[in-house]
Design a protein around this motif. Sequence first.
Motif, mmCIF file in Angstrom:
data_model
loop_
_atom_site.group_PDB
_atom_site.id
_atom_site.type_symbol
_atom_site.label_atom_id
_atom_site.label_comp_id
_atom_site.label_asym_id
_atom_site.label_seq_id
_atom_site.Cartn_x
_atom_site.Cartn_y
_atom_site.Cartn_z
ATOM 1 N N TYR A 233 0.865 -1.191 0.000
ATOM 2 C CA TYR A 233 0.000 0.000 0.000
ATOM 3 C C TYR A 233 0.893 1.230 0.000
ATOM 4 O O TYR A 233 1.882 1.290 0.728
ATOM 5 N N TYR A 234 0.542 2.213 -0.834
ATOM 6 C CA TYR A 234 1.378 3.409 -0.914
ATOM 7 C C TYR A 234 0.531 4.674 -0.838
ATOM 8 O O TYR A 234 -0.606 4.731 -1.309
ATOM 9 N N ASN A 235 1.100 5.674 -0.209
ATOM 10 C CA ASN A 235 0.459 6.955 0.021
ATOM 11 C C ASN A 235 0.700 7.847 -1.201
ATOM 12 O O ASN A 235 1.830 8.256 -1.466
ATOM 13 N N LYS A 236 -0.360 8.117 -1.951
ATOM 14 C CA LYS A 236 -0.216 8.849 -3.217
ATOM 15 C C LYS A 236 0.351 10.249 -3.016
ATOM 16 O O LYS A 236 1.170 10.723 -3.813
ATOM 17 N N LYS A 237 -0.075 10.933 -1.966
ATOM 18 C CA LYS A 237 0.404 12.284 -1.702
ATOM 19 C C LYS A 237 1.909 12.289 -1.449
ATOM 20 O O LYS A 237 2.647 13.119 -2.003
ATOM 21 N N MET A 238 2.395 11.363 -0.637
ATOM 22 C CA MET A 238 3.815 11.318 -0.316
ATOM 23 C C MET A 238 4.646 10.916 -1.528
ATOM 24 O O MET A 238 5.765 11.406 -1.715
ATOM 25 N N PHE A 239 4.105 10.053 -2.364
ATOM 26 C CA PHE A 239 4.805 9.695 -3.597
ATOM 27 C C PHE A 239 4.919 10.913 -4.516
ATOM 28 O O PHE A 239 5.984 11.190 -5.098
ATOM 29 N N LYS A 240 3.844 11.650 -4.652
ATOM 30 C CA LYS A 240 3.849 12.829 -5.532
ATOM 31 C C LYS A 240 4.845 13.865 -5.034
ATOM 32 O O LYS A 240 5.610 14.450 -5.826
ATOM 33 N N GLU A 241 4.865 14.082 -3.721
ATOM 34 C CA GLU A 241 5.791 15.056 -3.150
ATOM 35 C C GLU A 241 7.245 14.666 -3.384
ATOM 36 O O GLU A 241 8.122 15.525 -3.502
ATOM 37 N N ALA A 242 7.510 13.357 -3.472
ATOM 38 C CA ALA A 242 8.877 12.881 -3.698
ATOM 39 C C ALA A 242 9.204 12.729 -5.180
ATOM 40 O O ALA A 242 10.310 12.321 -5.535
ATOM 41 N N GLY A 243 8.238 13.053 -6.044
ATOM 42 C CA GLY A 243 8.466 12.947 -7.484
ATOM 43 C C GLY A 243 8.456 11.525 -8.010
ATOM 44 O O GLY A 243 9.077 11.228 -9.036
ATOM 45 N N ILE A 244 7.732 10.645 -7.327
ATOM 46 C CA ILE A 244 7.647 9.235 -7.732
ATOM 47 C C ILE A 244 6.286 9.006 -8.369
ATOM 48 O O ILE A 244 5.250 9.307 -7.765
ATOM 49 N N ASP A 245 6.276 8.461 -9.593
ATOM 50 C CA ASP A 245 5.011 8.380 -10.334
ATOM 51 C C ASP A 245 4.379 6.995 -10.363
ATOM 52 O O ASP A 245 3.275 6.825 -10.892
ATOM 53 N N LYS A 246 5.034 6.000 -9.784
ATOM 54 C CA LYS A 246 4.438 4.663 -9.752
ATOM 55 C C LYS A 246 5.041 3.867 -8.608
ATOM 56 O O LYS A 246 6.159 4.150 -8.156
ATOM 57 N N PRO A 247 4.328 2.855 -8.126
ATOM 58 C CA PRO A 247 4.859 2.060 -7.019
ATOM 59 C C PRO A 247 6.016 1.182 -7.477
ATOM 60 O O PRO A 247 6.080 0.779 -8.648
ATOM 61 N N PRO A 248 6.937 0.862 -6.590
ATOM 62 C CA PRO A 248 8.076 0.013 -6.967
ATOM 63 C C PRO A 248 7.643 -1.431 -7.223
ATOM 64 O O PRO A 248 6.769 -1.958 -6.541
ATOM 65 N N ALA A 249 8.297 -2.053 -8.197
ATOM 66 C CA ALA A 249 8.005 -3.452 -8.518
ATOM 67 C C ALA A 249 9.097 -4.387 -8.025
ATOM 68 O O ALA A 249 8.878 -5.590 -7.903
ATOM 69 N N THR A 250 10.276 -3.840 -7.752
ATOM 70 C CA THR A 250 11.390 -4.644 -7.249
ATOM 71 C C THR A 250 11.890 -4.023 -5.944
ATOM 72 O O THR A 250 11.628 -2.851 -5.644
ATOM 73 N N TRP A 251 12.664 -4.813 -5.193
ATOM 74 C CA TRP A 251 13.191 -4.293 -3.931
ATOM 75 C C TRP A 251 14.200 -3.181 -4.171
ATOM 76 O O TRP A 251 14.267 -2.221 -3.388
ATOM 77 N N ASP A 252 14.992 -3.272 -5.234
ATOM 78 C CA ASP A 252 15.936 -2.190 -5.536
ATOM 79 C C ASP A 252 15.176 -0.891 -5.791
ATOM 80 O O ASP A 252 15.598 0.190 -5.351
ATOM 81 N N GLU A 253 14.065 -0.984 -6.517
ATOM 82 C CA GLU A 253 13.253 0.209 -6.771
ATOM 83 C C GLU A 253 12.665 0.748 -5.473
ATOM 84 O O GLU A 253 12.607 1.963 -5.252
ATOM 85 N N LEU A 254 12.209 -0.161 -4.588
ATOM 86 C CA LEU A 254 11.626 0.283 -3.324
ATOM 87 C C LEU A 254 12.671 1.027 -2.480
ATOM 88 O O LEU A 254 12.365 2.083 -1.901
ATOM 89 N N VAL A 255 13.895 0.510 -2.429
ATOM 90 C CA VAL A 255 14.936 1.176 -1.644
ATOM 91 C C VAL A 255 15.289 2.530 -2.261
ATOM 92 O O VAL A 255 15.424 3.536 -1.547
#
Length: 440
Positions: free
Chosen positions: A163-185
């Motif tokens: 589950y991901y917080n859309k507002k916090m992702f937008k503020e960080a400039g992230i446009d989609k959820p991570p699919a791999t652990w490297d992307e998540l980190v």
Amino acid sequence: MRRFRAAASVGAATLSLALTATACGGGSTTGGGGSNDSPKTLTYWASNQGPNLEADKKILKPELAKFEKQTGIKVKLEVIPWSELLTKILTATTSGQGPDVLNIGNTWSASLQASGALLPWDEKNFAKIGGKDRFVESALGSAGAADKDPAAVPLYSMAYALYYNKKMFKEAGIDKPPATWDELVADGKKISKGGKWALGAEGSNLSNNIHQVFALGKQHGADFFTEDGKADFTSDGAVAAVKQYVDMMAKDKIVAPGNAEYAQNQSLSDFAKDKTAMVLWQAAATTFKSQGMSEDEWGVAPVPVGSGAPGQGKATNSMVAGINMAVFKNTKNIDGSLKFVKFMTSDAEQKILCKSYGSVPPVKAAQEDAAFDRPELKVLRDTLAKSAAPLPQVANESQFETAVGTAVKNLFAKAADGGEVTTTSVKAELVKAQQQMSQQ
């Protein structure tokens, strides 16, 4: 955990006592097998599936009244917090002061099956509730040891999602959820600043620790048990899985140090308050709503994998989560208990209950309802069908949750204090956990 909070673990000594005792149940009597001495009453221990105990009562009582109207059997309901449920069940197996029907975390199925306290679901008993083939195969896979009749019947099915917080992702400039652990980190390092953190964890929640490292273990080729059921906590894959999880705090710095002390549901509260951008959880929609979040404020995606897409083997990204419904073998209303299980797992009731709790019905026909096609449940259904695996169905699974869950807790505590978490220190904790298992 929240609704599908898996199992609150208890001491292995208590479990060992229960597994060697004479199994008794069915109200407050002891003695022979199931009978029909109390044909007009049932006691039902329900697990706390909603945001609180009162929410469960509000959902369940109208359904129990419906059952009483249909059958003339009155059901005495007791909703039990997850922190108390397993202890109460184990006490019931030794004292005889137990219910007729009860909910159990599906990870406990094999452990409780070994106690002899639960009614085996053989072909004859399954026939009384409409047949075994009504249920999803993966859900039945978490209902007891593979070589025995199931010890329980699937009631609510779940899997983990990100589950991901859309507002916090937008503020960080992230446009989609991570699919791999490297992307998540990588995403996590963009988010984890200014008092905000990327990922929530519950370091003091032993069961949640187990659920996360089990899936990571699969991705590293580890099962934590050998094929003959012996503990195997110190393999390279198991060590790598535990280290990867704890490193999100210790090395990657994307989990708040305070999460080392978090217990049940505390990570969800931070998520709802825009303090944490992601959580790995089972069906969280109802909890988010109860904490004031609207559905458009959060999104859901499959739990990441090492590379590629989720699947079987090293692409496993969740345990098969859920709640099973069991009958104490010595119930004094065996016919009524079977009728009640049939009612609760009927197509109609599965739709009502699973809609209320945000779970996936383990009954195939109930899944056809359009309500279970919304985005969150579609992710969970796909995970159950394609990339989830059951926790080891071994008699000492509950001791596993305690021993390895505590090892992870200890490592989180070390990381929170600024200590270095190394492969050596991880292995030392897992050696200790395996030694505890061998002493049981």
